[in-house]
Design a protein around this motif. Structure first.
Motif, PDB file in Angstrom:
ATOM      1  N   LEU A 100      59.134  44.100  19.116  1.00  0.00           N
ATOM      2  CA  LEU A 100      58.266  43.664  19.814  1.00  0.00           C
ATOM      3  C   LEU A 100      57.251  42.385  19.234  1.00  0.00           C
ATOM      4  O   LEU A 100      56.860  43.153  18.090  1.00  0.00           O
ATOM      5  N   THR A 101      57.243  41.217  19.450  1.00  0.00           N
ATOM      6  CA  THR A 101      56.251  40.544  18.605  1.00  0.00           C
ATOM      7  C   THR A 101      54.998  40.055  19.836  1.00  0.00           C
ATOM      8  O   THR A 101      55.466  39.753  21.074  1.00  0.00           O
ATOM      9  N   ALA A 102      53.903  39.585  19.416  1.00  0.00           N
ATOM     10  CA  ALA A 102      53.021  39.026  20.236  1.00  0.00           C
ATOM     11  C   ALA A 102      52.065  38.268  19.385  1.00  0.00           C
ATOM     12  O   ALA A 102      51.890  38.383  18.187  1.00  0.00           O
ATOM     13  N   THR A 158      48.346  35.938  26.081  1.00  0.00           N
ATOM     14  CA  THR A 158      49.015  36.483  24.867  1.00  0.00           C
ATOM     15  C   THR A 158      50.541  36.407  25.269  1.00  0.00           C
ATOM     16  O   THR A 158      50.946  36.610  26.512  1.00  0.00           O
ATOM     17  N   GLY A 159      51.453  35.635  24.446  1.00  0.00           N
ATOM     18  CA  GLY A 159      52.629  35.515  24.472  1.00  0.00           C
ATOM     19  C   GLY A 159      53.324  37.066  23.876  1.00  0.00           C
ATOM     20  O   GLY A 159      52.914  37.432  22.751  1.00  0.00           O
ATOM     21  N   VAL A 160      54.353  37.195  24.356  1.00  0.00           N
ATOM     22  CA  VAL A 160      55.135  38.490  24.292  1.00  0.00           C
ATOM     23  C   VAL A 160      56.644  38.250  23.698  1.00  0.00           C
ATOM     24  O   VAL A 160      57.198  37.461  24.639  1.00  0.00           O
ATOM     25  N   CYS A 161      57.338  38.649  23.031  1.00  0.00           N
ATOM     26  CA  CYS A 161      58.768  38.431  22.677  1.00  0.00           C
ATOM     27  C   CYS A 161      59.430  39.790  22.447  1.00  0.00           C
ATOM     28  O   CYS A 161      58.846  40.437  21.685  1.00  0.00           O
ATOM     29  N   VAL A 204      60.881  36.589  26.598  1.00  0.00           N
ATOM     30  CA  VAL A 204      59.906  35.948  26.123  1.00  0.00           C
ATOM     31  C   VAL A 204      58.889  35.629  27.449  1.00  0.00           C
ATOM     32  O   VAL A 204      59.358  35.292  28.309  1.00  0.00           O
ATOM     33  N   PHE A 205      57.626  36.180  27.275  1.00  0.00           N
ATOM     34  CA  PHE A 205      56.944  36.134  28.532  1.00  0.00           C
ATOM     35  C   PHE A 205      55.361  36.123  28.031  1.00  0.00           C
ATOM     36  O   PHE A 205      55.211  36.197  26.932  1.00  0.00           O
TER      37      PHE A 205
END
Length: 201
Positions: free
Chosen positions: A73-75, A111-114, A124-125
């Protein structure tokens, strides 16, 4: 014979104590794994596109090291004033300048999250929150900059800090998104992967 579905393990690729706390508060087991990743982005990207690009770019840096049963999980959180992206300030002078621009106005936090699995599945959202600041005096801005270490925060502030209590008059969207992770969206996506479940609690 059909293969048995893997029981996935969550890896958080973030040094943010706020993101760690949010995942802990959700009751999710995870491992923290860190490496340096370039956080530049193409100039033509705007707003949510920037946050999603950075989150996906960070995840790609972990791709080679993921085991088949892991999901990273990256953000990345950015603050946008109009179409200007306010990332982490380089020094206290830039932090003061950012807060001076934000005070008395509304801005947007993205905040983008992958989520990237070791088998190559990627989601990705991003999430958006509109934040309203009251007007601040130079003394209030100086007090915050001197006492609350804003250099590691997008837009030079943390909503959970003193300045959030005295300056934020209204939020439209998720408060936790402003803290650095849209946990409602993260939970939904982790449920799809089998990593978040009430039966496991």
């Amino acid at each position: 014979m059909p293969s048995t579905p893997l029981s996935l393990r969550l890896v958080l690729a973030s040094n943010s104590p706020r993101r760690r706390q949010l995942l802990t508060d959700l009751g999710l087991p995870y491992e923290v794994r860190l490496q340096e990743v370039d956080e530049s982005f193409p100039a033509h990207l705007k707003r949510a596109e920037v946050a999603e690009f950075l989150a996906a770019h960070k995840a790609d840096a972990y791709r080679a090291g993921l085991a088949p049963d892991e999901v990273v999980l990256t953000a990345d959180t950015i603050v946008c004033l109009d179409d200007d992206v306010l990332n982490k300030p380089a020094d206290e002078a830039e932090a003061r300048a950012m807060l001076t621009r934000l005070q008395g106005r509304a801005h947007d936090v993205y905040t983008g999250v992958c989520l990237l699995t070791g088998q190559g599945q990627r989601v990705v959202f991003s999430d958006q929150t509109r934040v309203y600041f009251r007007s601040l005096t130079p003394a209030e801005i100086e007090f915050y900059v001197r006492n609350y270490q804003p250099l590691d925060k997008a837009g030079a502030y943390g909503a959970q800090d003193w300045i959030g209590m005295v300056a934020v008059t209204k939020l439209e969207g998720s408060y936790f998104n402003v803290m650095g992770l849209p946990v409602h969206r993260v939970w939904e996506e982790l449920e799809k992967l089998g990593l978040a479940s009430l039966t496991n609690k």
